[in-house]
Scaffold this motif. Structure first.
Motif, PDB file in Angstrom:
ATOM      1  N   GLU A 266       0.899  -1.224  -0.104  1.00 23.01           N
ATOM      2  CA  GLU A 266      -0.059  -0.084  -0.211  1.00 23.01           C
ATOM      3  C   GLU A 266       0.759   1.197  -0.117  1.00 23.01           C
ATOM      4  O   GLU A 266       0.542   2.367  -0.667  1.00 23.01           O
ATOM      5  CB  GLU A 266      -0.584   0.075   1.086  1.00 23.01           C
ATOM      6  N   ARG A 267       1.917   1.317   0.646  1.00 21.49           N
ATOM      7  CA  ARG A 267       2.865   2.264   0.923  1.00 21.49           C
ATOM      8  C   ARG A 267       4.048   2.534  -0.171  1.00 21.49           C
ATOM      9  O   ARG A 267       4.769   3.171  -0.228  1.00 21.49           O
ATOM     10  CB  ARG A 267       3.600   2.685   2.330  1.00 21.49           C
ATOM     11  N   LYS A 268       3.913   1.383  -1.288  1.00 25.66           N
ATOM     12  CA  LYS A 268       4.678   1.391  -2.296  1.00 25.66           C
ATOM     13  C   LYS A 268       6.340   1.268  -1.974  1.00 25.66           C
ATOM     14  O   LYS A 268       7.090   1.640  -2.436  1.00 25.66           O
ATOM     15  CB  LYS A 268       4.572   2.412  -3.343  1.00 25.66           C
ATOM     16  N   MET A 269       6.246   0.377  -0.846  1.00 30.20           N
ATOM     17  CA  MET A 269       7.842  -0.018  -0.368  1.00 30.20           C
ATOM     18  C   MET A 269       8.355  -1.070  -1.273  1.00 30.20           C
ATOM     19  O   MET A 269       7.739  -1.801  -1.947  1.00 30.20           O
ATOM     20  CB  MET A 269       7.812  -0.451   1.057  1.00 30.20           C
ATOM     21  N   THR A 270       9.772  -1.052  -1.328  1.00 33.90           N
ATOM     22  CA  THR A 270      10.350  -1.795  -2.085  1.00 33.90           C
ATOM     23  C   THR A 270      11.086  -3.176  -1.646  1.00 33.90           C
ATOM     24  O   THR A 270      11.355  -4.072  -2.360  1.00 33.90           O
ATOM     25  CB  THR A 270      11.427  -1.158  -3.216  1.00 33.90           C
ATOM     26  N   LEU A 271      10.887  -3.122  -0.308  1.00 31.91           N
ATOM     27  CA  LEU A 271      11.672  -4.041   0.294  1.00 31.91           C
ATOM     28  C   LEU A 271      11.322  -4.329   1.995  1.00 31.91           C
ATOM     29  O   LEU A 271      10.928  -3.411   2.372  1.00 31.91           O
ATOM     30  CB  LEU A 271      13.338  -3.658   0.277  1.00 31.91           C
ATOM     31  N   ILE A 272      11.133  -5.663   2.251  1.00 33.68           N
ATOM     32  CA  ILE A 272      10.844  -5.966   3.706  1.00 33.68           C
ATOM     33  C   ILE A 272      12.076  -6.687   4.366  1.00 33.68           C
ATOM     34  O   ILE A 272      12.637  -7.546   3.522  1.00 33.68           O
ATOM     35  CB  ILE A 272       9.689  -6.744   3.759  1.00 33.68           C
ATOM     36  N   THR A 273      12.609  -6.254   5.332  1.00 37.45           N
ATOM     37  CA  THR A 273      13.720  -6.989   5.914  1.00 37.45           C
ATOM     38  C   THR A 273      13.223  -7.379   7.449  1.00 37.45           C
ATOM     39  O   THR A 273      12.423  -6.647   8.180  1.00 37.45           O
ATOM     40  CB  THR A 273      14.993  -6.031   6.043  1.00 37.45           C
ATOM     41  N   LEU A 274      14.241  -8.235   7.834  1.00 37.96           N
ATOM     42  CA  LEU A 274      14.032  -8.660   9.238  1.00 37.96           C
ATOM     43  C   LEU A 274      15.174  -9.496   9.682  1.00 37.96           C
ATOM     44  O   LEU A 274      15.935 -10.009   9.067  1.00 37.96           O
ATOM     45  CB  LEU A 274      12.754  -9.731   9.494  1.00 37.96           C
ATOM     46  N   SER A 275      15.390  -9.575  11.109  1.00 34.71           N
ATOM     47  CA  SER A 275      16.426 -10.479  11.671  1.00 34.71           C
ATOM     48  C   SER A 275      15.894 -11.305  12.416  1.00 34.71           C
ATOM     49  O   SER A 275      14.954 -11.434  12.885  1.00 34.71           O
ATOM     50  CB  SER A 275      17.334  -9.203  12.441  1.00 34.71           C
ATOM     51  N   SER A 276      16.552 -12.472  12.462  1.00 36.16           N
ATOM     52  CA  SER A 276      16.129 -13.726  13.322  1.00 36.16           C
ATOM     53  C   SER A 276      17.425 -14.406  13.760  1.00 36.16           C
ATOM     54  O   SER A 276      18.177 -14.708  13.144  1.00 36.16           O
ATOM     55  CB  SER A 276      15.438 -14.908  12.366  1.00 36.16           C
TER      56      SER A 276
END
Length: 143
Positions: free
Chosen positions: A105-115
């Protein structure tokens, strides 16, 4: 299942998820409450909970970021936890999907996370949801 914004009245349940499912035993419920209040006051942060039959069974927290080396904005997932008795029932996947919808919806280009390294089951889960293992996270505690 309902996924909704986390409210102050949800703090105890979220605190218990952070302690029991994520293993952060050094924090207090009051600290979680203070952080939630700060996060809810800032537009770049979002904390959502999943609720089944009036009971909180999971949460996801995230922040919108920008980076010099990445075109567009990115969404960083800061935390995701589901109560043990509710795991493997699609709740974590639903929380991730909601985060992905927000990013789209916000036109973001990437999702990241750490585990954490000690969570190999979580790594399998993220990979099953289409996330790629691409880097290490380094930390330096300042106090």
């Amino acid at each position: 299942m309902i996924i909704r914004e986390c409210e102050a009245s949800d703090v105890k349940c979220v605190f218990e998820l952070i302690q029991h499912e994520l293993g952060y035993s050094e924090i207090t419920e009051n600290e979680v409450a203070e952080r939630l209040e700060r996060m809810n006051a800032l537009d770049d942060y979002s904390v959502l909970v999943s609720e089944i039959d009036g009971k909180i069974c999971g949460f996801i927290s995230m922040v919108r970021e920008i980076s010099l080396e990445i075109n567009g904005e990115l969404l960083r997932i800061l935390g995701l936890a589901v109560k043990a008795e509710y795991q493997r029932k699609g709740i974590g996947a639903a929380l991730l999907k909601k985060a992905e919808e927000i990013a789209a919806e916000r036109k973001m280009t990437l999702i990241t996370l750490s585990s954490n390294f000690k969570r190999p089951e979580a790594h399998k889960f993220y990979e099953s949801q289409g996330y790629l293992k691409t880097s290490y996270t380094f930390k330096k505690f300042m106090r």
